[in-house]
Enzyme design. Structure first.
Site, PDB file in Angstrom:
ATOM      1  N   ASP B  36      -1.178  69.221  61.561  1.00 16.04           N
ATOM      2  CA  ASP B  36      -0.801  69.392  59.795  1.00 16.04           C
ATOM      3  C   ASP B  36       0.004  70.011  60.094  1.00 16.04           C
ATOM      4  OD1 ASP B  36      -2.182  66.863  59.261  1.00 16.04           O
ATOM      5  OD2 ASP B  36      -3.270  68.189  57.814  1.00 16.04           O
ATOM      6  N   ASP B 294      42.971  49.971  46.083  1.00 21.48           N
ATOM      7  CA  ASP B 294      41.126  49.963  47.265  1.00 21.48           C
ATOM      8  C   ASP B 294      40.343  49.592  46.359  1.00 21.48           C
ATOM      9  OD1 ASP B 294      42.672  50.398  49.119  1.00 21.48           O
ATOM     10  OD2 ASP B 294      41.984  52.551  49.361  1.00 21.48           O
ATOM     11  N   GLY B 429      32.244  46.046  55.153  1.00 18.09           N
ATOM     12  CA  GLY B 429      31.915  44.908  54.413  1.00 18.09           C
ATOM     13  C   GLY B 429      33.073  44.049  55.194  1.00 18.09           C
ATOM     14  N   MET B 430      34.099  44.105  54.957  1.00 13.67           N
ATOM     15  CA  MET B 430      34.866  42.712  54.243  1.00 13.67           C
ATOM     16  C   MET B 430      35.317  42.802  55.651  1.00 13.67           C
ATOM     17  SD  MET B 430      36.684  42.621  50.831  1.00 13.67           S
ATOM     18  CE  MET B 430      38.179  44.279  51.250  1.00 13.67           C
TER      19      MET B 430
END
Lengths: 401, 508
Positions: B36, B294, B429-430
């Site tokens: 642990d 942007d 992403g773009m």
């Protein structure tokens, strides 16, 4: 996944059986596995949940085999978990039942189809590559390539590996008949070995473990001797491997290594590193089964004698705090340790190698000896690269521990 | 029972250990089975700690099960007390010890008789609190203990500091970017002309806890850890507790205005409006960023947010209010404090999700197909599977989220870091979409790489299968080495044997 116990489970307001059944059905629905393994934990031990008793009932009800392994922190350390699981699996291996025969025939039929076009002699020749011996099953979980590699090594001696515990799939667990020979590939499998001997009436070949070229050779030789086979070309092969390791061995010859101990591979690794010319003041190990590791211990002793170095002190269940005091006194060139101590030791100018890597790297057989040294020499090579920078101790005051 | 593959918050003892090991010269002893103590591994690895983690275990094994711990726990406490002279030893119960129901308080009392340092039993129940709740409670417990101790000994300092001052409460080890936030908050306080009285628990000494009441007010930047201690000090000493997380331009301003109000009420005469204006317009780039082209391109893009209360709430507000991004849903795994979260974010997102179930969160992401995710490492993995970029904003986190460089999430520099994080997530992403439209970076098919182009060697079936098992990133190298080996020795077919021989020969 984890079946997380809630307060109601602890106080038995909820029914264990019903709860487990609900979760197992959920798993069956989502994943459709061929086996479910219950891992008993500290908590199930303390509240005395009867997993072994519940499993057969559940198994019958939901139609998926359930293997129960009590791998908890009350009794076991780290790799011993694999041991408890394999020991539980050993019970589930088929004994040569007629069903299996039929299936074998079928498989043969398929392989016959696959062999279509190959000359009959070829197939016969393949069979005759092996010496006729009592079936041998190896146990210990290894990465696929290592399994193939070790199997091939034995094939060169004419020894056929009939099965491997564990196998890739639960449904392909090897047949274990009374009188079969078994041999372990890892030092932490003593429970599995015991189960195979006592419950499955197999004969254990007690050998050093195939870690390092010396270990691998001793392992093959021992298996050969049991089957009355004269090993072929092993000496040259071992020498060849050592020769190829020379560039790494140069780095560690005459240096010292200290094992803090946490995965039970320590004896075999120390034996190999001593053969490489290192000295070893201490081998820490969580648990020492002197019977199962007997051959390995003997080889360690013999290696120390041959290399003219003192036999290491073997410390079972070491106290880490005291070990660190000893490390401070001894100033070993390399400490093999867990991650909790690695960074703090490095900051104090002591080279460390994280021990867990040895558990997951491919370290078995002739071919992988280089990988062990690749790991063991990495801190030394790294520090050779950084030598001129002049910052070795990176803690301000000399720490108290 | 519940089925769990991933957990967002750790067990209670982790929270206690985080607090104990954040203080200087405090040692924690866990009443736990072997293994642990992986907390030490987490701390040593994630925080790259140079010092040994001051946590040891008093091991619960079969003997303890049969006969009870007896002298063991007491011995371990007094031994540690002698070995390392800690100011305080915190005995930490675990799930295992909760059900053993041993009288740990009795052990603590007995050990206290011998120990030179103080000894405390962490008052947390594994089955009722998670990591975060336990951390909050333990910090409160330790603060309370030392305040009461000082009061009993009559050496509780009287009065306030001369200049306005603050305690920063809740900075802890293994907290998400806590170290950087702490530096940024200290800098902010410096800019505001406020002295930092104490920072707890990180790097603090328990001996200084009695000085806490000397500060004019307390700042609790994280919702999860520190609020109990802050409320306690408020009740005991009437110290105002500022619990507005200064994350994002608007919230940072709100936090500063609140500070202004509480210190002016105690006789300071400050006006921070000028400062807020200056910082917002020229120091932080985030306000300008949200006006730039942007950010315009991000308008109305869909995002989802998931994390702990502090970060998920702050991110939701930043995305919606400061960047014009459409937050489809925002969620938290802090179930025990869900009402607060709902109240904070409901006007900034379409839906609020409260869940500890990673599977449900994954499904909710798949359902809405956002252009970007802001979540924990677990959402990061979901994102990888679904091919959606993810910015990590909260624990659970791994070593990459403990950067060496200066990356606060709070204060004005924090707003810059967050703007980068958001913008980088979306552009990636773009770019991906554009690549899809134009069919990838390099549309010419690569037929052969390197020497395998003129290969006259054939790989038999087993060897080919074996090669395919080699991890992708080294497969090319293994293939080349093996073929070179085979060619040098005049083999025309590559079998498994040849492969292994090649590996042994060149160490490939």
């Amino acid at each position: 996944a984890m079946a997380e116990l809630e307060e109601g489970d602890i106080s038995a307001q909820l029914n264990d059986y019903e709860e487990l059944k609900r979760l197992c059905l959920q798993i069956k629905r989502d994943r459709n596995p061929s086996v479910i393994v219950f891992i008993g934990t500290c908590t199930t031990e303390i509240i005395k949940m009867d997993l072994e008793g519940l499993a057969p009932k559940l198994e019958a009800e939901i139609g998926i085999p359930i293997v129960t392994a009590r791998a908890n922190g009350l009794d076991y350390a780290f790799t011993q978990g694999e041991d408890t699981v394999l020991a539980a699996m050993a019970h589930k291996c088929p004994d040569k039942a007629p069903v299996m025969e039929a299936e074998k025939e079928e498989r043969n039929a398929i392989s016959k189809l696959l062999n279509f076009g190959r000359k009959k002699e070829d197939v016969a020749a393949e069979q005759s590559e092996y010496v006729d011996h009592t079936p041998l099953v190896l146990f210990g979980s290894l990465p696929d390539p290592v399994v193939t590699n070790l199997t091939l090594e034995l094939k060169k001696q004419g020894i056929k590996v009939s099965g491997w515990l564990p196998s890739k799939r639960y449904t392909e667990l090897p047949v274990l008949e009374e009188g079969y020979y078994v041999s372990g590939v890892n030092p932490f499998l003593s429970r599995t070995a015991t189960t195979l001997m006592r419950r499955r009436k197999c004969k254990l070949i007690g050998a050093p473990f195939p870690i390092g070229p010396d270990g691998t050779r001793a392992w093959i030789e021992k298996i050969c001797s049991v089957f009355g086979i004269e090993p072929k070309g092993l000496e040259e092969r071992e020498a060849q491997i050592w020769e190829n390791l020379e560039d790494y061995i140069k780095l560690i010859r005459g240096k010292s290594v200290f094992f803090m101990g946490d995965n039970l591979l320590e004896i075999s690794l120390a034996r190999f590193l001593i053969r490489c010319g290192m000295t070893c003041p201490e081998i820490g190990i969580p648990y020492m089964d002197k019977r199962y590791q007997a051959a390995e211990l003997a080889l360690l002793e013999k290696t120390c004698k041959q290399m003219g170095v003192p036999t290491p002190r073997i410390v079972e269940k070491p106290d880490n705090y005291n070990q660190i005091q000893r490390i401070n006194d001894l100033k070993p060139d390399l400490v093999i340790t867990g991650m909790a101590h690695a960074n703090p030791l490095e900051a104090r100018g002591i080279n460390t190698k994280w021990s867990v890597e040895f558990t997951f790297a491919q370290i078995h057989g002739f071919t992988n000896a280089r990988d062990i040294l690749e790991l063991a020499t990495r801190p030394l090579r790294r520090n050779n690269n950084l030598k001129e920078l002049g910052w070795e101790k990176l803690v301000k005051e000399e720490a108290k521990i | 029972m519940k089925l769990a593959y991933w957990m967002y918050a750790g067990p209670a003892h982790i929270g206690t250990l985080r607090i104990a090991s954040s203080f200087k010269n405090v040692h924690a002893i866990m009443h736990a089975p072997l293994g642990d103590d992986y907390f030490n591994v987490m701390r040593s690895m994630l925080e790259r700690e140079r010092d040994f983690t001051p946590v040891t275990a008093s091991i619960v094994d079969r003997h303890v099960l049969a006969r009870g711990s007896q002298e063991k726990v007491v011995d371990n406490i007094t031994r540690k007390d002698a070995e390392e002279n800690p100011d305080l030893i915190v005995l930490t119960p675990t799930c295992t010890s909760s059900i053993l129901q041993e009288d740990l308080q009795n052990f603590v009392d007995r050990a206290q008789l011998e120990a030179k340092g103080d000894v405390l039993l962490a008052d947390v129940n594994h089955y009722r609190a998670n990591e975060l709740q336990a951390a909050d409670r333990t910090l409160h417990q330790i603060v309370q203990y030392y305040i009461e101790k000082a009061r009993k000994q009559g050496n509780l300092p009287e009065g306030k500091t001369e200049k306005p001052s603050v305690n920063i409460i809740g900075i802890s080890t293994l907290g998400f970017h806590n170290q950087h936030d702490c530096t940024e908050l200290k800098r902010l306080m410096g800019d505001l002309g406020i002295e930092v009285n104490e920072v707890i628990p990180e790097g603090a000494s328990v001996k200084n806890l009695k000085n806490l009441p000397r500060a004019w007010f307390n700042l609790v930047p994280y919702r999860e850890i520190g609020l109990l201690a802050g409320r306690y000090l408020e009740a005991e000493f009437g110290m105002p507790c500022v619990d507005i997380t200064p994350m994002g331009v608007v919230e940072t301003a709100r936090c500063i205005r609140k500070i202004q109000q509480v210190i002016n009420a105690q006789g300071a005469d400050v006006d921070y409006e000028e400062f807020i204006n200056e910082q917002t317009l020229y120091v932080s780039q985030a306000a300008w960023f949200s006006r730039s082209i942007d950010c315009q391109n991000l308008t109305g893009k869909k995002a989802v947010v998931f994390g702990d209360n502090t970060h998920a709430a702050a991110m939701t507000k930043i995305l919606a209010r400061e960047m014009g991004i459409h937050v489809v849903w925002a969620g938290t795994y802090c179930k025990y404090d869900a009402d607060w979260f709902r109240e904070q974010v409901s006007e900034y997102c379409d839906e609020v999700i409260v869940s500890e179930d990673n599977g449900a969160i994954g499904d909710a992401i798949a359902r809405v197909e956002p252009a970007a995710i802001f979540g924990t490492q677990m959402e990061h993995h979901v994102g990888k599977r679904l091919d959606i970029p993810c910015g990590v904003i909260a624990a659970p986190i791994h070593i990459q989220n403990f950067p060496l460089g200066y990356k606060p999430f709070m204060g004005y520099e924090g707003t810059n870091q967050i703007a980068d994080l958001v913008y980088n997530s979306f552009t990636l992403g773009m770019e991906d979409h554009l690549l899809e439209i134009f069919g990838g970076h390099d549309t010419k098919e690569v037929i052969h790489k390197g020497i395998s182009a003129d290969s006259d060697l054939s790989w038999n079936k087993e060897a080919q299968a074996e090669l395919n098992k080699v991890p992708g990133f080294v497969r090319g190298k293994v293939k080349r080495n093996t073929e070179k080996f085979a060619r040098d020795r005049g083999f025309s077919e590559i079998t498994l044997e040849v492969m292994y021989a090649a590996k042994e020969a060149v160490g490939a």
